[in-house]
Design a protein around this motif. Structure first.
Motif, short mmCIF file in Angstrom:
data_model
loop_
_atom_site.label_atom_id
_atom_site.label_comp_id
_atom_site.label_asym_id
_atom_site.label_seq_id
_atom_site.Cartn_x
_atom_site.Cartn_y
_atom_site.Cartn_z
N GLN A 239 0.85 -1.19 0.00
CA GLN A 239 0.00 0.00 0.00
C GLN A 239 0.89 1.24 0.00
N PRO A 240 0.40 2.35 -0.60
CA PRO A 240 1.18 3.60 -0.52
C PRO A 240 1.18 4.12 0.92
N PRO A 241 2.26 4.81 1.34
CA PRO A 241 3.45 5.15 0.54
C PRO A 241 4.54 4.09 0.59
N ARG A 242 4.33 3.03 1.36
CA ARG A 242 5.40 2.04 1.52
C ARG A 242 5.73 1.32 0.22
N PHE A 243 4.72 1.02 -0.60
CA PHE A 243 4.94 0.24 -1.81
C PHE A 243 6.04 0.86 -2.66
N ALA A 244 6.03 2.16 -2.80
CA ALA A 244 7.05 2.84 -3.62
C ALA A 244 8.44 2.65 -3.02
N GLN A 245 8.53 2.68 -1.70
CA GLN A 245 9.83 2.49 -1.04
C GLN A 245 10.37 1.09 -1.31
N TYR A 246 9.51 0.10 -1.19
CA TYR A 246 9.95 -1.28 -1.42
C TYR A 246 10.29 -1.51 -2.89
N LEU A 247 9.54 -0.91 -3.78
CA LEU A 247 9.84 -1.07 -5.21
C LEU A 247 11.18 -0.45 -5.56
N GLU A 248 11.54 0.67 -4.93
CA GLU A 248 12.85 1.27 -5.18
C GLU A 248 13.96 0.36 -4.66
N ALA A 249 13.74 -0.24 -3.50
CA ALA A 249 14.71 -1.21 -2.98
C ALA A 249 14.85 -2.39 -3.94
N VAL A 250 13.75 -2.86 -4.47
CA VAL A 250 13.77 -3.96 -5.44
C VAL A 250 14.60 -3.57 -6.66
N ARG A 251 14.40 -2.36 -7.16
CA ARG A 251 15.14 -1.92 -8.35
C ARG A 251 16.64 -1.92 -8.08
N GLN A 252 17.05 -1.38 -6.94
CA GLN A 252 18.47 -1.32 -6.63
C GLN A 252 19.05 -2.70 -6.34
N LEU A 253 18.29 -3.56 -5.71
CA LEU A 253 18.75 -4.92 -5.48
C LEU A 253 18.88 -5.70 -6.79
N GLN A 254 17.98 -5.44 -7.72
CA GLN A 254 18.10 -6.06 -9.05
C GLN A 254 19.40 -5.67 -9.72
#
Length: 332
Positions: A239-254
């Motif tokens: 859920q926002p706003p957390r979802f955006a934070q986790y997605l950014e972590a996912v991008r950097q981990l990728q």
């Protein structure tokens, strides 16, 4: 010899043979809270997992209210000797299909017979208390389960979602071989207590949710939506706003996984869990193609520098972390 036949193995005290450090988790296969069942793909997924070298399958009666166990039993017909089956006990439900905790001796006795029938077997390799039940004295629960071991219906006992105090109370009455907590890159609460306790008492950890309900698959975007019958619609991470934070972590981990190890994020997430201690990662899948990458997590390791860089990514991106507490079922 298939690619994943080199799967790393570990032991669980009481089991006949070592088991693969990647196990198949079958919560989603049951359909409930995951958008409904898909039996044809589910059976094919379980059989593909066995063919790839996975020798531990984890299920529970509450996963689809018996449906997951039935599918596991169908899929393993003729293959039972190749696989250790882990299932659970202690969640009850009524017609409204809202689970609640119940570890009474009577409930345990009913569940073991139902599980054996659905799984088409005469014994369970690892029988785990799904959630503790404050309405039943722990010694009653543990003693009933130990009786099942003496009767040959169960080989080893485990617990899931237990605190240290609850495990101490259980171990005072019956031997404990394994503990199953939620554990992944985003949900690390058990590192403070469960992990050191497991090391101290020679317990194998079955880490559930290593991909954090698909978040660490790398396939979600800000536009990903979940239906009302999907568990993730109630998960604060999605859920926002957390979802955006986790997605950014996912991008950097990728990016990290690709640049440092030429691996996918999925492989990185599983390898990270395996490198943390006496752990088995429960890989959840609903289709055969979702299990195909299992070999990518095997045969390599993360360095101390890697682990520090991963921690930096998590701290930088996730300002408002949240655990898996929303999943806890009510007591009675």
């Amino acid at each position: 010899m298939t690619q994943a036949s080199v799967t790393e193995t570990t032991t669980i005290r009481g089991l006949k043979h070592p088991v693969s450090r990647i196990a198949l988790g079958t919560w989603a296969i049951g359909g409930w809270m995951w958008g409904g069942p898909d039996d044809r793909n589910a059976i094919a997924t379980i059989q593909e997992a066995v063919d790839l070298g996975i020798t531990l399958v984890d299920t529970a009666p509450v996963y689809g209210f018996g449906h997951s166990e039935e599918i596991v039993g169908q899929a393993l017909a003729g293959r039972r000797d190749k696989v250790a089956i882990a299932t659970k006990v202690g969640l009850d439900w009524k017609d409204d299909h809202k689970p609640f905790r119940n570890t009474s001796p009577a409930r345990i006795r009913k569940e073991i017979e139902d599980s054996l029938r659905r799984l088409r077997t005469d014994y369970i390799d690892l029988y785990q208390v799904h959630w503790s039940d404050s309405a039943v004295p722990m010694d009653e629960t543990a003693r009933t389960l130990e009786d099942l071991v003496k009767e040959g219906k169960v080989l080893a006992l485990g617990v899931s979602n237990f605190t240290i105090a609850e495990m101490d109370a259980f171990r005072a009455v019956a031997p404990l071989a394994a503990v199953q907590p939620p554990y992944n890159l985003f949900e690390r609460g058990m590192e403070h207590d469960i992990l050191p306790y497991a090391r101290q008492h020679d317990l194998t950890i079955l880490a559930y949710g290593p991909l954090c309900r698909g978040l660490l698959s790398g396939k979600m975007t800000a536009q990903t939506k979940f239906g009302p019958d999907d568990l993730r619609s109630a998960d604060p991470k999605f859920q926002p706003p957390r979802f955006a934070q986790y997605l950014e972590a996912v991008r950097q981990l990728q990016d990290f996984a690709r640049e440092k190890h030429d691996k996918s994020l999925l492989a990185l997430a599983i390898r990270w869990v395996l490198d943390q201690g006496p752990t088995i990662a429960l890989w959840g899948a609903r289709r055969p193609d979702q299990i195909a990458a299992v070999a990518d997590a095997i045969g390599w390791h993360l360095s101390a520098d890697d682990l520090r860089e991963i921690d930096t990514i998590l701290k930088t991106c996730i300002k408002d972390p949240v655990g898996p507490e929303f999943m806890a079922p009510p007591g009675r």
